[in-house]
Write a protein that holds these residues in place. Structure first.
Motif, mmCIF file in Angstrom:
data_model
loop_
_atom_site.group_PDB
_atom_site.id
_atom_site.type_symbol
_atom_site.label_atom_id
_atom_site.label_comp_id
_atom_site.label_asym_id
_atom_site.label_seq_id
_atom_site.Cartn_x
_atom_site.Cartn_y
_atom_site.Cartn_z
ATOM 1 N N SER A 96 0.830 -1.212 0.000
ATOM 2 C CA SER A 96 0.000 0.000 0.000
ATOM 3 C C SER A 96 0.864 1.261 0.000
ATOM 4 C CB SER A 96 -0.885 -0.018 1.251
ATOM 5 O OG SER A 96 -1.444 1.254 1.450
ATOM 6 N N ASP A 97 0.447 2.246 -0.813
ATOM 7 C CA ASP A 97 1.164 3.535 -0.854
ATOM 8 C C ASP A 97 1.070 4.266 0.478
ATOM 9 O OD1 ASP A 97 1.551 3.097 -3.500
ATOM 10 O OD2 ASP A 97 -0.193 4.297 -4.149
ATOM 11 N N ARG A 98 0.005 3.957 1.244
ATOM 12 C CA ARG A 98 -0.198 4.702 2.494
ATOM 13 C C ARG A 98 0.674 4.150 3.616
ATOM 14 N NH1 ARG A 98 -5.437 2.652 4.387
ATOM 15 N NH2 ARG A 98 -5.942 4.677 5.249
ATOM 16 N N VAL A 99 1.239 2.955 3.417
ATOM 17 C CA VAL A 99 1.905 2.276 4.532
ATOM 18 C C VAL A 99 3.404 2.554 4.502
ATOM 19 C CG1 VAL A 99 2.440 -0.010 5.477
ATOM 20 C CG2 VAL A 99 0.125 0.505 4.669
ATOM 21 N N THR A 100 3.927 3.080 5.603
ATOM 22 C CA THR A 100 5.364 3.344 5.683
ATOM 23 C C THR A 100 6.115 2.122 6.191
ATOM 24 O OG1 THR A 100 4.937 4.305 7.858
ATOM 25 C CG2 THR A 100 5.214 5.831 5.999
ATOM 26 N N GLU A 101 5.499 1.379 7.117
ATOM 27 C CA GLU A 101 6.171 0.192 7.641
ATOM 28 C C GLU A 101 5.142 -0.813 8.145
ATOM 29 O OE1 GLU A 101 8.764 0.761 11.044
ATOM 30 O OE2 GLU A 101 10.142 -0.782 10.288
ATOM 31 N N VAL A 102 5.452 -2.090 7.916
ATOM 32 C CA VAL A 102 4.634 -3.171 8.474
ATOM 33 C C VAL A 102 5.472 -3.879 9.523
ATOM 34 C CG1 VAL A 102 3.387 -5.305 7.999
ATOM 35 C CG2 VAL A 102 3.367 -3.460 6.314
ATOM 36 N N LEU A 103 4.906 -4.055 10.708
ATOM 37 C CA LEU A 103 5.590 -4.764 11.785
ATOM 38 C C LEU A 103 4.897 -6.108 11.956
ATOM 39 C CD1 LEU A 103 5.268 -1.457 13.421
ATOM 40 C CD2 LEU A 103 7.537 -2.495 13.198
ATOM 41 N N VAL A 104 5.653 -7.142 12.263
ATOM 42 C CA VAL A 104 5.041 -8.461 12.449
ATOM 43 C C VAL A 104 5.490 -9.031 13.788
ATOM 44 C CG1 VAL A 104 4.564 -10.701 11.405
ATOM 45 C CG2 VAL A 104 5.205 -8.804 9.947
ATOM 46 N N ALA A 105 4.523 -9.450 14.606
ATOM 47 C CA ALA A 105 4.815 -9.997 15.924
ATOM 48 C C ALA A 105 4.368 -11.456 16.002
ATOM 49 C CB ALA A 105 4.089 -9.183 17.010
ATOM 50 N N PRO A 106 5.285 -12.448 16.047
ATOM 51 C CA PRO A 106 6.727 -12.278 15.969
ATOM 52 C C PRO A 106 7.289 -12.444 14.550
ATOM 53 C CG PRO A 106 6.255 -14.499 16.686
ATOM 54 C CD PRO A 106 4.912 -13.829 16.445
ATOM 55 N N GLY A 107 6.458 -12.925 13.589
ATOM 56 C CA GLY A 107 6.931 -13.091 12.217
ATOM 57 C C GLY A 107 7.828 -14.304 12.034
ATOM 58 N N ASN A 108 8.386 -14.425 10.825
ATOM 59 C CA ASN A 108 9.280 -15.547 10.502
ATOM 60 C C ASN A 108 10.399 -15.008 9.609
ATOM 61 O OD1 ASN A 108 8.226 -15.363 7.837
ATOM 62 N ND2 ASN A 108 6.566 -16.776 8.340
ATOM 63 N N ALA A 109 11.220 -15.909 9.055
ATOM 64 C CA ALA A 109 12.350 -15.440 8.243
ATOM 65 C C ALA A 109 11.872 -14.726 6.981
ATOM 66 C CB ALA A 109 13.245 -16.626 7.868
ATOM 67 N N GLY A 110 10.705 -15.124 6.493
ATOM 68 C CA GLY A 110 10.168 -14.493 5.281
ATOM 69 C C GLY A 110 9.753 -13.059 5.534
ATOM 70 N N THR A 111 9.089 -12.809 6.663
ATOM 71 C CA THR A 111 8.697 -11.432 6.970
ATOM 72 C C THR A 111 9.931 -10.612 7.341
ATOM 73 O OG1 THR A 111 8.072 -12.124 9.221
ATOM 74 C CG2 THR A 111 6.308 -11.956 7.613
ATOM 75 N N ALA A 112 10.943 -11.256 7.934
ATOM 76 C CA ALA A 112 12.180 -10.535 8.270
ATOM 77 C C ALA A 112 12.864 -10.018 7.008
ATOM 78 C CB ALA A 112 13.142 -11.453 9.039
ATOM 79 N N ARG A 113 12.715 -10.763 5.915
ATOM 80 C CA ARG A 113 13.426 -10.404 4.681
ATOM 81 C C ARG A 113 12.561 -9.640 3.686
ATOM 82 N NH1 ARG A 113 17.329 -14.853 2.710
ATOM 83 N NH2 ARG A 113 15.729 -15.114 1.147
ATOM 84 N N GLU A 114 11.281 -9.443 4.017
ATOM 85 C CA GLU A 114 10.350 -8.787 3.081
ATOM 86 C C GLU A 114 10.585 -7.276 3.110
ATOM 87 O OE1 GLU A 114 7.928 -10.833 1.419
ATOM 88 O OE2 GLU A 114 7.796 -9.025 0.223
ATOM 89 N N PRO A 115 10.711 -6.616 1.943
ATOM 90 C CA PRO A 115 10.916 -5.163 1.938
ATOM 91 C C PRO A 115 9.771 -4.424 2.641
ATOM 92 C CG PRO A 115 11.302 -6.075 -0.254
ATOM 93 C CD PRO A 115 10.748 -7.192 0.594
ATOM 94 N N GLY A 116 10.114 -3.456 3.481
ATOM 95 C CA GLY A 116 9.104 -2.648 4.162
ATOM 96 C C GLY A 116 8.498 -3.321 5.380
ATOM 97 N N VAL A 117 9.043 -4.476 5.764
ATOM 98 C CA VAL A 117 8.470 -5.254 6.863
ATOM 99 C C VAL A 117 9.559 -5.516 7.904
ATOM 100 C CG1 VAL A 117 7.307 -7.429 7.469
ATOM 101 C CG2 VAL A 117 6.875 -6.365 5.242
#
Ligand code: AMP
Ligand code: GLY
Length: 422
Positions: A22-43
Protein backbone atom coordinates in the motif's frame (compact mmCIF):
# COMPACT_ATOMS: atom_id res chain seq x y z
CA UNK A 1 0.64 4.70 8.35
CA UNK A 2 2.09 1.79 10.33
CA UNK A 3 0.48 -1.63 10.36
CA UNK A 4 1.06 -4.45 12.87
CA UNK A 5 0.37 -8.04 11.82
CA UNK A 6 0.09 -10.55 14.65
CA UNK A 7 1.27 -14.12 14.02
CA UNK A 8 4.14 -16.02 12.45
CA UNK A 9 2.81 -18.29 9.70
CA UNK A 10 2.38 -18.22 5.96
CA UNK A 11 -0.94 -16.37 6.26
CA UNK A 12 0.79 -13.63 8.25
CA UNK A 13 3.58 -13.37 5.66
CA UNK A 14 0.89 -12.91 3.00
CA UNK A 15 -1.00 -10.30 5.08
CA UNK A 16 2.23 -8.38 5.78
CA UNK A 17 3.37 -8.56 2.14
CA UNK A 18 -0.03 -7.34 0.97
CA UNK A 19 -0.17 -4.49 3.52
CA UNK A 20 3.36 -3.41 2.58
CA UNK A 21 2.27 -2.87 -1.05
CA UNK A 22 0.00 0.00 0.00
CA UNK A 23 1.16 3.53 -0.85
CA UNK A 24 -0.20 4.70 2.49
CA UNK A 25 1.90 2.28 4.53
CA UNK A 26 5.36 3.34 5.68
CA UNK A 27 6.17 0.19 7.64
CA UNK A 28 4.63 -3.17 8.47
CA UNK A 29 5.59 -4.76 11.79
CA UNK A 30 5.04 -8.46 12.45
CA UNK A 31 4.82 -10.00 15.92
CA UNK A 32 6.73 -12.28 15.97
CA UNK A 33 6.93 -13.09 12.22
CA UNK A 34 9.28 -15.55 10.50
CA UNK A 35 12.35 -15.44 8.24
CA UNK A 36 10.17 -14.49 5.28
CA UNK A 37 8.70 -11.43 6.97
CA UNK A 38 12.18 -10.54 8.27
CA UNK A 39 13.43 -10.40 4.68
CA UNK A 40 10.35 -8.79 3.08
CA UNK A 41 10.92 -5.16 1.94
CA UNK A 42 9.10 -2.65 4.16
CA UNK A 43 8.47 -5.25 6.86
CA UNK A 44 10.15 -5.68 10.27
CA UNK A 45 9.73 -8.40 12.88
CA UNK A 46 9.23 -7.57 16.54
CA UNK A 47 9.79 -10.31 19.14
CA UNK A 48 6.38 -10.16 20.84
CA UNK A 49 4.12 -13.04 21.85
CA UNK A 50 0.70 -12.99 20.07
CA UNK A 51 -0.96 -13.90 23.40
CA UNK A 52 0.71 -11.14 25.45
CA UNK A 53 -1.97 -8.48 24.89
CA UNK A 54 -0.56 -5.87 27.35
CA UNK A 55 2.88 -6.02 25.67
CA UNK A 56 1.32 -5.78 22.19
CA UNK A 57 -0.81 -2.79 23.20
CA UNK A 58 2.16 -1.03 24.81
CA UNK A 59 4.12 -1.59 21.59
CA UNK A 60 1.28 -0.24 19.42
CA UNK A 61 1.14 2.93 21.53
CA UNK A 62 4.92 3.47 21.68
CA UNK A 63 5.47 2.76 18.00
CA UNK A 64 2.41 4.71 16.79
CA UNK A 65 0.83 1.76 14.99
CA UNK A 66 -2.37 2.84 13.19
CA UNK A 67 -3.90 -0.54 12.38
CA UNK A 68 -3.44 -4.05 13.80
CA UNK A 69 -4.39 -7.18 11.82
CA UNK A 70 -4.70 -10.45 13.73
CA UNK A 71 -3.71 -13.61 11.82
CA UNK A 72 -4.32 -16.67 14.02
CA UNK A 73 -7.42 -17.79 15.93
CA UNK A 74 -5.93 -18.23 19.41
CA UNK A 75 -5.58 -14.51 20.28
CA UNK A 76 -8.99 -13.77 18.70
CA UNK A 77 -10.75 -16.45 20.74
CA UNK A 78 -8.91 -15.15 23.83
CA UNK A 79 -10.26 -11.62 23.22
CA UNK A 80 -7.41 -9.62 21.72
CA UNK A 81 -9.85 -7.37 19.83
CA UNK A 82 -11.88 -6.70 22.99
CA UNK A 83 -8.65 -5.74 24.80
CA UNK A 84 -7.49 -3.38 22.02
CA UNK A 85 -10.95 -1.81 21.71
CA UNK A 86 -11.11 -1.12 25.43
CA UNK A 87 -7.97 1.02 24.94
CA UNK A 88 -9.25 2.63 21.75
CA UNK A 89 -6.68 0.89 19.52
CA UNK A 90 -7.87 -0.06 15.99
CA UNK A 91 -7.65 -3.84 15.61
CA UNK A 92 -9.26 -5.77 12.76
CA UNK A 93 -10.78 -9.10 13.77
CA UNK A 94 -13.80 -10.54 15.54
CA UNK A 95 -14.29 -10.01 19.27
CA UNK A 96 -14.18 -13.07 21.53
CA UNK A 97 -17.96 -13.53 21.44
CA UNK A 98 -17.90 -13.66 17.63
CA UNK A 99 -14.75 -15.81 17.47
CA UNK A 100 -16.69 -18.60 19.21
CA UNK A 101 -17.81 -19.54 15.69
CA UNK A 102 -14.39 -21.17 15.45
CA UNK A 103 -13.65 -21.68 19.15
CA UNK A 104 -16.60 -23.95 19.91
CA UNK A 105 -18.11 -26.44 17.49
CA UNK A 106 -21.03 -27.03 19.90
CA UNK A 107 -21.79 -23.26 19.89
CA UNK A 108 -21.61 -23.19 16.09
CA UNK A 109 -23.81 -26.22 15.50
CA UNK A 110 -26.48 -24.80 17.84
CA UNK A 111 -26.22 -21.42 16.11
CA UNK A 112 -26.62 -22.96 12.62
CA UNK A 113 -29.60 -25.05 13.72
CA UNK A 114 -31.28 -22.09 15.45
CA UNK A 115 -31.01 -19.95 12.31
CA UNK A 116 -31.80 -22.65 9.76
CA UNK A 117 -28.39 -22.47 8.04
CA UNK A 118 -27.55 -25.69 6.15
CA UNK A 119 -25.01 -28.01 7.78
CA UNK A 120 -24.67 -31.68 8.75
CA UNK A 121 -27.11 -33.12 11.32
CA UNK A 122 -25.38 -33.52 14.68
CA UNK A 123 -25.56 -34.35 18.36
CA UNK A 124 -23.33 -33.27 21.27
CA UNK A 125 -22.12 -35.68 23.99
CA UNK A 126 -20.16 -35.55 27.21
CA UNK A 127 -20.80 -39.11 28.35
CA UNK A 128 -18.92 -41.88 26.53
CA UNK A 129 -21.66 -44.54 26.81
CA UNK A 130 -24.28 -42.24 25.30
CA UNK A 131 -21.98 -41.25 22.45
CA UNK A 132 -21.21 -44.91 21.70
CA UNK A 133 -24.91 -45.79 21.61
CA UNK A 134 -25.55 -42.90 19.17
CA UNK A 135 -22.77 -44.06 16.83
CA UNK A 136 -24.08 -47.64 16.90
CA UNK A 137 -27.55 -46.37 16.03
CA UNK A 138 -26.33 -44.10 13.19
CA UNK A 139 -23.66 -46.37 11.65
CA UNK A 140 -20.68 -45.33 9.50
CA UNK A 141 -19.40 -43.25 7.76
CA UNK A 142 -19.75 -40.71 10.52
CA UNK A 143 -17.70 -37.74 11.73
CA UNK A 144 -16.40 -37.27 15.30
CA UNK A 145 -15.16 -33.82 16.39
CA UNK A 146 -13.58 -32.76 19.67
CA UNK A 147 -15.07 -29.47 20.89
CA UNK A 148 -12.73 -26.49 21.27
CA UNK A 149 -9.72 -25.35 19.27
CA UNK A 150 -7.81 -28.37 17.99
CA UNK A 151 -5.80 -26.91 15.08
CA UNK A 152 -7.59 -29.08 12.53
CA UNK A 153 -6.59 -32.28 14.30
CA UNK A 154 -9.68 -32.81 16.45
CA UNK A 155 -11.73 -34.25 13.58
CA UNK A 156 -12.02 -37.93 12.68
CA UNK A 157 -13.91 -38.84 9.51
CA UNK A 158 -14.62 -42.46 10.48
CA UNK A 159 -15.17 -44.89 7.61
CA UNK A 160 -16.17 -47.68 9.99
CA UNK A 161 -18.09 -47.92 13.24
CA UNK A 162 -14.94 -49.33 14.89
CA UNK A 163 -12.91 -46.23 13.95
CA UNK A 164 -15.69 -43.99 15.27
CA UNK A 165 -15.85 -45.82 18.61
CA UNK A 166 -12.05 -45.66 18.96
CA UNK A 167 -12.13 -41.90 18.34
CA UNK A 168 -14.86 -41.49 20.96
CA UNK A 169 -12.82 -43.41 23.54
CA UNK A 170 -9.80 -41.17 22.87
CA UNK A 171 -11.88 -37.98 23.20
CA UNK A 172 -14.25 -38.95 26.06
CA UNK A 173 -12.58 -41.96 27.75
CA UNK A 174 -11.05 -41.96 31.22
CA UNK A 175 -7.80 -40.37 29.95
CA UNK A 176 -9.62 -37.40 28.40
CA UNK A 177 -9.62 -34.08 30.30
CA UNK A 178 -12.64 -33.40 32.52
CA UNK A 179 -15.42 -31.52 30.74
CA UNK A 180 -14.49 -32.89 27.29
CA UNK A 181 -17.27 -32.75 24.72
CA UNK A 182 -17.65 -34.22 21.28
CA UNK A 183 -19.85 -33.30 18.36
CA UNK A 184 -20.94 -36.28 16.25
CA UNK A 185 -21.95 -35.34 12.72
CA UNK A 186 -23.61 -36.81 9.70
CA UNK A 187 -21.02 -37.49 6.97
CA UNK A 188 -21.51 -35.04 4.07
CA UNK A 189 -20.51 -36.16 0.58
CA UNK A 190 -19.36 -33.62 -1.99
CA UNK A 191 -16.52 -31.26 -2.84
CA UNK A 192 -15.07 -28.79 -0.34
CA UNK A 193 -14.28 -25.12 -0.98
CA UNK A 194 -13.10 -22.22 1.13
CA UNK A 195 -15.28 -19.12 1.06
CA UNK A 196 -13.68 -16.19 2.88
CA UNK A 197 -15.36 -12.83 3.41
CA UNK A 198 -14.55 -9.71 5.38
CA UNK A 199 -17.44 -8.32 7.42
CA UNK A 200 -18.12 -5.07 9.26
CA UNK A 201 -21.02 -6.39 11.35
CA UNK A 202 -23.71 -5.81 8.72
CA UNK A 203 -22.09 -5.65 5.31
CA UNK A 204 -19.48 -7.97 3.88
CA UNK A 205 -17.28 -8.46 0.84
CA UNK A 206 -16.33 -11.90 -0.52
CA UNK A 207 -12.70 -12.59 -1.38
CA UNK A 208 -11.82 -14.63 -4.46
CA UNK A 209 -12.86 -18.27 -3.96
CA UNK A 210 -10.33 -21.00 -3.22
CA UNK A 211 -9.88 -24.65 -2.48
CA UNK A 212 -7.51 -26.15 0.07
CA UNK A 213 -6.06 -29.68 0.19
CA UNK A 214 -6.28 -30.87 3.77
CA UNK A 215 -4.94 -34.41 3.41
CA UNK A 216 -1.21 -34.95 3.63
CA UNK A 217 -0.65 -37.07 0.50
CA UNK A 218 -1.43 -36.99 -3.22
CA UNK A 219 -4.90 -38.16 -4.19
CA UNK A 220 -6.28 -36.76 -0.91
CA UNK A 221 -4.91 -39.69 1.08
CA UNK A 222 -3.47 -39.78 4.59
CA UNK A 223 -4.05 -37.71 7.72
CA UNK A 224 -5.66 -34.28 7.86
CA UNK A 225 -3.23 -31.34 8.06
CA UNK A 226 -3.58 -27.57 8.35
CA UNK A 227 -3.57 -27.54 4.53
CA UNK A 228 -1.03 -28.74 1.96
CA UNK A 229 -1.80 -26.23 -0.79
CA UNK A 230 -4.57 -24.07 -2.17
CA UNK A 231 -5.53 -22.45 -5.43
CA UNK A 232 -7.86 -19.71 -6.59
CA UNK A 233 -10.44 -19.47 -8.05
CA UNK A 234 -12.25 -22.73 -7.15
CA UNK A 235 -14.25 -23.78 -10.23
CA UNK A 236 -16.71 -25.75 -8.04
CA UNK A 237 -17.97 -22.36 -6.79
CA UNK A 238 -19.83 -21.34 -9.94
CA UNK A 239 -21.76 -18.07 -10.00
CA UNK A 240 -24.90 -20.03 -9.10
CA UNK A 241 -23.24 -21.81 -6.18
CA UNK A 242 -21.79 -18.50 -4.98
CA UNK A 243 -25.26 -16.90 -5.01
CA UNK A 244 -26.53 -19.80 -2.88
CA UNK A 245 -23.61 -19.45 -0.45
CA UNK A 246 -24.37 -15.76 0.00
CA UNK A 247 -28.16 -16.19 0.32
CA UNK A 248 -28.30 -19.35 2.39
CA UNK A 249 -25.13 -19.06 4.49
CA UNK A 250 -23.23 -15.75 4.65
CA UNK A 251 -26.17 -13.33 4.98
CA UNK A 252 -28.14 -15.51 7.42
CA UNK A 253 -24.98 -16.01 9.50
CA UNK A 254 -24.25 -12.29 9.91
CA UNK A 255 -27.95 -11.55 10.47
CA UNK A 256 -28.33 -14.44 12.95
CA UNK A 257 -25.32 -13.27 14.92
CA UNK A 258 -26.79 -9.76 15.13
CA UNK A 259 -30.10 -11.24 16.35
CA UNK A 260 -28.10 -13.05 19.03
CA UNK A 261 -26.42 -9.77 20.02
CA UNK A 262 -23.09 -10.45 18.28
CA UNK A 263 -21.64 -8.16 15.64
CA UNK A 264 -19.12 -10.02 13.45
CA UNK A 265 -16.33 -7.75 12.24
CA UNK A 266 -13.27 -9.38 10.72
CA UNK A 267 -12.35 -12.11 8.27
CA UNK A 268 -14.85 -14.97 8.28
CA UNK A 269 -13.82 -18.27 6.73
CA UNK A 270 -16.70 -20.51 5.69
CA UNK A 271 -15.60 -24.09 5.01
CA UNK A 272 -18.15 -25.45 2.53
CA UNK A 273 -19.24 -28.88 1.35
CA UNK A 274 -20.93 -28.61 -2.05
CA UNK A 275 -23.01 -31.61 -3.12
CA UNK A 276 -23.49 -32.93 -6.65
CA UNK A 277 -26.53 -30.67 -7.15
CA UNK A 278 -24.51 -27.57 -6.22
CA UNK A 279 -26.08 -27.11 -2.80
CA UNK A 280 -23.61 -25.76 -0.22
CA UNK A 281 -23.54 -26.70 3.48
CA UNK A 282 -21.28 -25.44 6.26
CA UNK A 283 -18.47 -27.79 7.35
CA UNK A 284 -16.91 -25.28 9.73
CA UNK A 285 -16.34 -21.59 10.38
CA UNK A 286 -12.97 -20.05 11.12
CA UNK A 287 -12.73 -16.58 12.63
CA UNK A 288 -9.65 -15.66 10.56
CA UNK A 289 -8.21 -15.91 7.06
CA UNK A 290 -7.32 -19.42 5.86
CA UNK A 291 -3.77 -20.70 5.77
CA UNK A 292 -2.65 -21.58 3.09
CA UNK A 293 -5.66 -19.96 1.33
CA UNK A 294 -4.41 -16.46 2.20
CA UNK A 295 -1.30 -16.90 0.08
CA UNK A 296 -3.01 -17.60 -3.29
CA UNK A 297 -6.13 -15.53 -2.49
CA UNK A 298 -4.38 -12.32 -1.41
CA UNK A 299 -2.12 -12.74 -4.46
CA UNK A 300 -5.28 -12.12 -6.53
CA UNK A 301 -6.49 -9.05 -4.63
CA UNK A 302 -5.61 -5.74 -6.28
CA UNK A 303 -7.38 -3.54 -3.73
CA UNK A 304 -5.48 -2.00 -0.83
CA UNK A 305 -6.08 -4.32 2.13
CA UNK A 306 -5.49 -1.55 4.67
CA UNK A 307 -8.21 0.60 3.05
CA UNK A 308 -10.64 -2.31 3.22
CA UNK A 309 -9.83 -3.07 6.88
CA UNK A 310 -10.20 0.57 7.90
CA UNK A 311 -13.51 0.77 6.03
CA UNK A 312 -14.69 -2.34 7.90
CA UNK A 313 -13.65 -0.84 11.24
CA UNK A 314 -15.68 2.28 10.36
CA UNK A 315 -18.73 0.22 9.27
CA UNK A 316 -18.34 1.37 5.66
CA UNK A 317 -17.72 -1.93 3.82
CA UNK A 318 -21.00 -1.44 1.96
CA UNK A 319 -19.29 1.34 -0.04
CA UNK A 320 -16.30 -0.79 -1.04
CA UNK A 321 -15.48 -3.47 -3.63
CA UNK A 322 -12.64 -5.97 -3.81
CA UNK A 323 -10.82 -5.62 -7.13
CA UNK A 324 -9.91 -9.16 -8.23
CA UNK A 325 -7.05 -10.05 -10.54
CA UNK A 326 -8.47 -12.46 -13.17
CA UNK A 327 -5.26 -14.54 -13.15
CA UNK A 328 -5.17 -17.94 -11.45
CA UNK A 329 -2.95 -18.67 -8.49
CA UNK A 330 -1.69 -21.99 -7.18
CA UNK A 331 0.04 -22.21 -3.80
CA UNK A 332 1.98 -25.37 -2.97
CA UNK A 333 2.98 -25.96 0.65
CA UNK A 334 6.52 -27.20 1.19
CA UNK A 335 6.47 -29.19 4.43
CA UNK A 336 8.63 -31.44 6.58
CA UNK A 337 8.37 -35.04 5.41
CA UNK A 338 6.98 -36.29 8.75
CA UNK A 339 4.39 -33.48 9.09
CA UNK A 340 1.68 -33.58 10.54
CA UNK A 341 3.63 -35.85 12.92
CA UNK A 342 6.67 -34.74 14.92
CA UNK A 343 9.56 -33.20 12.97
CA UNK A 344 13.04 -31.79 13.64
CA UNK A 345 13.76 -28.05 13.42
CA UNK A 346 16.74 -26.07 12.20
CA UNK A 347 17.38 -27.60 8.76
CA UNK A 348 19.10 -25.02 6.52
CA UNK A 349 17.01 -24.05 3.46
CA UNK A 350 18.94 -23.65 0.25
CA UNK A 351 18.02 -21.92 -3.01
CA UNK A 352 15.52 -19.30 -1.78
CA UNK A 353 17.42 -16.45 -3.43
CA UNK A 354 17.41 -18.18 -6.80
CA UNK A 355 13.62 -18.59 -7.03
CA UNK A 356 12.15 -16.88 -10.09
CA UNK A 357 8.65 -16.58 -11.48
CA UNK A 358 6.82 -17.39 -8.23
CA UNK A 359 6.33 -15.82 -4.81
CA UNK A 360 7.69 -17.75 -1.82
CA UNK A 361 5.69 -17.15 1.36
CA UNK A 362 7.40 -18.43 4.49
CA UNK A 363 5.55 -20.29 7.24
CA UNK A 364 7.70 -22.30 9.69
CA UNK A 365 11.06 -20.62 9.09
CA UNK A 366 13.53 -18.64 11.21
CA UNK A 367 16.84 -16.89 10.75
CA UNK A 368 19.68 -18.99 12.24
CA UNK A 369 22.65 -17.55 14.13
CA UNK A 370 24.54 -16.89 10.91
CA UNK A 371 21.51 -15.14 9.37
CA UNK A 372 20.72 -18.11 7.11
CA UNK A 373 17.11 -19.30 6.73
CA UNK A 374 16.25 -22.54 8.61
CA UNK A 375 13.13 -24.66 9.05
CA UNK A 376 11.13 -23.95 12.20
CA UNK A 377 7.79 -25.72 11.71
CA UNK A 378 5.90 -28.54 9.96
CA UNK A 379 4.68 -26.38 7.10
CA UNK A 380 7.76 -24.48 5.97
CA UNK A 381 6.92 -22.49 2.81
CA UNK A 382 4.04 -21.86 0.43
CA UNK A 383 5.16 -21.22 -3.14
CA UNK A 384 2.59 -19.35 -5.23
CA UNK A 385 2.55 -19.31 -9.02
CA UNK A 386 0.30 -16.87 -10.91
CA UNK A 387 -0.73 -16.96 -14.57
CA UNK A 388 -3.71 -16.29 -16.86
CA UNK A 389 -4.62 -20.00 -16.73
CA UNK A 390 -4.54 -22.73 -14.09
CA UNK A 391 -1.89 -24.88 -15.79
CA UNK A 392 0.46 -21.93 -16.13
CA UNK A 393 0.08 -21.00 -12.48
CA UNK A 394 0.66 -24.57 -11.39
CA UNK A 395 3.74 -24.96 -13.59
CA UNK A 396 5.28 -21.79 -12.16
CA UNK A 397 4.77 -22.93 -8.57
CA UNK A 398 6.24 -26.38 -9.15
CA UNK A 399 9.14 -25.07 -11.26
CA UNK A 400 10.07 -22.68 -8.44
CA UNK A 401 9.97 -25.44 -5.80
CA UNK A 402 12.50 -27.45 -7.78
CA UNK A 403 15.17 -24.87 -6.92
CA UNK A 404 14.58 -25.00 -3.15
CA UNK A 405 16.05 -27.70 -0.95
CA UNK A 406 16.40 -28.90 2.65
CA UNK A 407 16.88 -32.47 3.90
CA UNK A 408 13.26 -33.28 4.92
CA UNK A 409 11.53 -31.34 2.12
CA UNK A 410 8.20 -32.83 0.98
CA UNK A 411 5.15 -31.57 -0.90
CA UNK A 412 2.07 -32.78 -2.72
CA UNK A 413 2.43 -32.95 -6.50
CA UNK A 414 -1.28 -32.65 -7.28
CA UNK A 415 -2.36 -29.27 -5.90
CA UNK A 416 -5.39 -28.10 -7.86
CA UNK A 417 -6.21 -31.50 -9.34
CA UNK A 418 -9.95 -30.79 -9.05
CA UNK A 419 -9.59 -27.73 -11.26
CA UNK A 420 -8.63 -30.06 -14.11
CA UNK A 421 -10.74 -33.17 -13.37
CA UNK A 422 -13.40 -32.55 -10.71
P1 AMP B 1 -13.20 -29.30 10.35
O1 AMP B 1 -12.07 -29.12 11.31
O2 AMP B 1 -14.54 -29.29 10.97
O3 AMP B 1 -13.06 -28.41 9.17
O4 AMP B 1 -13.00 -30.74 9.71
C1 AMP B 1 -11.80 -31.08 9.03
C2 AMP B 1 -12.12 -31.82 7.75
O5 AMP B 1 -12.88 -32.99 8.03
C3 AMP B 1 -12.97 -31.01 6.80
O6 AMP B 1 -12.20 -30.17 6.00
C4 AMP B 1 -13.64 -32.11 5.99
O7 AMP B 1 -12.74 -32.60 5.00
C5 AMP B 1 -13.85 -33.19 6.99
N1 AMP B 1 -15.19 -33.11 7.55
C6 AMP B 1 -15.56 -32.45 8.67
N2 AMP B 1 -16.88 -32.58 8.91
C7 AMP B 1 -17.37 -33.36 7.92
C8 AMP B 1 -18.68 -33.89 7.61
N3 AMP B 1 -19.73 -33.67 8.41
N4 AMP B 1 -18.80 -34.64 6.51
C9 AMP B 1 -17.74 -34.90 5.72
N5 AMP B 1 -16.49 -34.46 5.96
C10 AMP B 1 -16.29 -33.69 7.05
N1 GLY C 1 -6.56 -24.18 5.46
C1 GLY C 1 -7.59 -24.38 6.40
C2 GLY C 1 -7.62 -23.38 7.47
O1 GLY C 1 -7.02 -22.34 7.41
O2 GLY C 1 -8.30 -23.64 8.45
Amino acid sequence: MKVLVIGSGGREHALAWKAAQSDRVTEVLVAPGNAGTAREPGVRNVPLDPMDFPALMAFVRDEGVDLTLVGPEAPLVAGIVDAFEAEGLPCFGPRAAAAQLEGSKAFTKAFLARHGIPTAAYAVFEVLGEAEAYVRAQGAPIVIKADGLAAGKGVVVAETEGDALAALRAMLGSDAPAGSRVVIEEFMAGEEASFIVMADGEDFLPFPTSQDHKRRFDGDEGPNTGGMGAYSPAPVVTAEVEARVLDRIVRPTLRGLLQDGISYRGFLYVGLMIDAAGNPRVVEFNCRFGDPEAQPVLSRVRSDLTVLCEAALAGRLGEMVIDEDPDWTVGVVVAMESYPGAYPKGEPIDGLDRVQGAKVFHAGTRLGDSGAVETDGGRVLCVVGKAPDFQGAREKAYAAIKGVSFPSLAYRTDIGHRAVSP
